[in-house]
Design a protein around this motif. Structure first.
Motif, short mmCIF file in Angstrom:
data_model
loop_
_atom_site.label_atom_id
_atom_site.label_comp_id
_atom_site.label_asym_id
_atom_site.label_seq_id
_atom_site.Cartn_x
_atom_site.Cartn_y
_atom_site.Cartn_z
N ASN A 32 42.82 30.44 35.31
CA ASN A 32 41.98 32.03 35.23
C ASN A 32 43.22 33.17 34.88
O ASN A 32 42.61 34.23 34.88
N PHE A 33 44.23 32.73 34.51
CA PHE A 33 45.36 34.02 33.96
C PHE A 33 45.87 33.73 32.46
O PHE A 33 46.32 32.32 32.57
N VAL A 34 45.14 34.87 31.73
CA VAL A 34 45.21 34.68 30.90
C VAL A 34 46.66 36.03 29.97
O VAL A 34 46.40 37.32 30.15
N ALA A 35 47.78 36.11 29.39
CA ALA A 35 48.47 36.51 28.63
C ALA A 35 48.67 37.08 27.45
O ALA A 35 48.13 36.15 26.82
N SER A 36 48.75 38.25 27.69
CA SER A 36 48.64 38.83 25.82
C SER A 36 49.42 39.79 25.32
O SER A 36 50.02 40.10 26.61
N ILE A 37 50.24 39.94 24.16
CA ILE A 37 50.42 40.59 23.70
C ILE A 37 50.01 41.47 22.69
O ILE A 37 49.30 40.49 21.64
N LYS A 90 50.23 41.87 28.43
CA LYS A 90 48.76 42.37 29.71
C LYS A 90 48.43 40.57 30.46
O LYS A 90 48.32 39.65 29.90
N VAL A 91 48.57 40.55 31.96
CA VAL A 91 48.41 39.21 32.07
C VAL A 91 46.62 40.03 32.77
O VAL A 91 46.68 41.00 33.78
N THR A 92 46.01 38.91 32.24
CA THR A 92 44.38 39.41 32.65
C THR A 92 43.61 38.33 33.61
O THR A 92 43.73 37.00 33.03
N ASN A 93 42.78 38.46 34.96
CA ASN A 93 42.67 37.63 35.45
C ASN A 93 41.25 37.49 34.86
O ASN A 93 40.21 38.18 34.76
N ILE A 94 40.29 36.42 34.61
CA ILE A 94 39.22 36.23 33.11
C ILE A 94 38.71 35.96 34.03
O ILE A 94 36.98 36.03 34.21
N ARG A 95 38.45 35.83 35.76
CA ARG A 95 37.43 35.67 36.52
C ARG A 95 36.83 36.90 37.31
O ARG A 95 35.89 37.01 37.04
N THR A 96 37.58 37.78 37.67
CA THR A 96 37.60 39.16 38.05
C THR A 96 37.45 40.43 37.19
O THR A 96 37.16 41.18 36.99
N GLU A 97 38.38 40.22 35.70
CA GLU A 97 38.41 41.08 34.62
C GLU A 97 39.26 42.31 34.70
O GLU A 97 39.55 42.89 34.76
N GLN A 98 40.38 41.58 36.26
CA GLN A 98 41.50 42.74 36.31
C GLN A 98 42.69 41.99 35.83
O GLN A 98 43.18 41.62 35.54
#
Length: 322
Positions: free
Chosen positions: A263-268, A276-284
């Motif tokens: 559920n963790f996605v990293a992006s630049i 940014k690291v986003t928890n895609i399950r909680t959208e946090q």
């Protein structure tokens, strides 16, 4: 630029004397302590360990073990699944795509090194990836092609898929043998069956430019970054996407799933080269870090670390999830 006081500082940093163009942690269990660092004219292979896995390590321990000459600016790195330093003889195999449109296959037993050049692309190569058996390498290029290379059979090109725009990302899945995912700049994402050489599924971001895609440890989850939006699909029901979330208002550049945390996605992306690291399950949003010059991101095989280059530094962030 964003005030650095407002961003998450790196947990660890490694400093080098020259700019780093690419970095890649090995994505395989048996070689997870290896890191490949691509400088302007050389490739450095090192071992890396964290206190999380070895109490004898104070914070982070990096040790260079091998350096290879590379005469052109590196664009992308791929580790071979055959790499292992715990077998005899030791096996170190990886590929690097260069600015001269060639892919170089490096092989070493830690005594003798060999380098093979693979030629065929006519423009910049944006992404390369090994399939899970280590027999085929896939590459995508600005020349509107995806090529497959038989890396154990004279390093020759065995197949070409013709695209309708520059190829930006290519990924074999660890579990779905022979399934290849290709992302095009015009927003199209194709899944190919390498054995039948047929496209078996397509997705469309509907926004451009698509800059990067990734396939998570969950083989049904696909992520893309296009025009600053993170777009997610469940490919068991591919249309429409699960969600489309704005992340980088001036455009995203790279997206990566964490291998061990589905559920963790990293992006630049831009502005400010924010990671940014986003928890895609909680959208946090868990982390918002920053880099100076972008040279890619890579995530640890099992630990909650994301790694990004920043000019002459490699920066590591530890993900602490609530």
């Amino acid at each position: 630029m964003m005030d650095e006081a407002l961003t998450t500082p790196p947990t660890f940093q490694l400093h080098f004397s020259k700019q780093i163009y690419c970095v890649e942690l090995s994505p395989y269990e048996w070689s997870q302590h290896l890191i490949c660092i691509a400088l302007a004219e050389e490739i450095v292979i090192g071992t890396i360990k964290f206190q999380d896995e070895d109490e004898a390590v104070e914070d982070i321990a990096y040790k260079p073990i091998r350096t290879f000459r590379h005469d052109t600016r590196p664009h992308a790195i791929a580790w071979s699944p055959e790499t292992s330093l715990s077998v005899v003889p030791r096996v170190l195999i990886f590929c690097v795509a260069g600015a001269d449109f060639k892919i170089r296959l490096y092989s070493s037993d830690m005594n003798d090194n060999t380098v093979y050049e693979m030629e065929g692309h006519k423009d910049y190569i944006n992404s390369i990836c090994y399939e899970t058996e280590g027999e085929i390498l896939a590459s995508v290029s600005d020349d509107h092609t995806c090529k497959l290379w038989a890396v154990k059979e004279n390093e020759k090109c065995i197949s070409t898929f013709y695209l309708t725009s520059p190829g930006m990302s290519v990924h074999f899945h660890f579990e779905k043998s022979g399934k290849l995912l290709v992302g095009e700049k015009n927003g199209l994402i194709h899944m190919y069956d390498v054995r039948s050489q047929q496209a078996i599924m397509s997705l469309d971001t509907d926004i451009v430019p698509l800059m990067s895609i990734d396939w998570g440890s969950n083989p049904l989850k696909v992520a893309a970054i296009a025009a600053g939006k993170l777009i997610l699909w469940d490919i068991s029901k591919p249309s429409p996407p699960l969600e489309s979330k704005p992340l980088h208002i001036e455009g995203g550049l790279i997206v990566k799933f964490f291998p061990a945390y589905e559920n963790f996605v990293a992006s630049i992306g831009r502005p400010d080269n924010l990671l940014k690291v986003t928890n895609i399950r909680t959208e946090q949003e868990i982390i918002c870090g920053q880099v100076k010059l972008i040279g890619g991101i890579t995530c640890h095989y099992k630990l909650p670390y994301v790694c990004a280059t920043s000019d002459r530094e490699i920066r590591f962030w530890k993900i602490v999830s609530n």
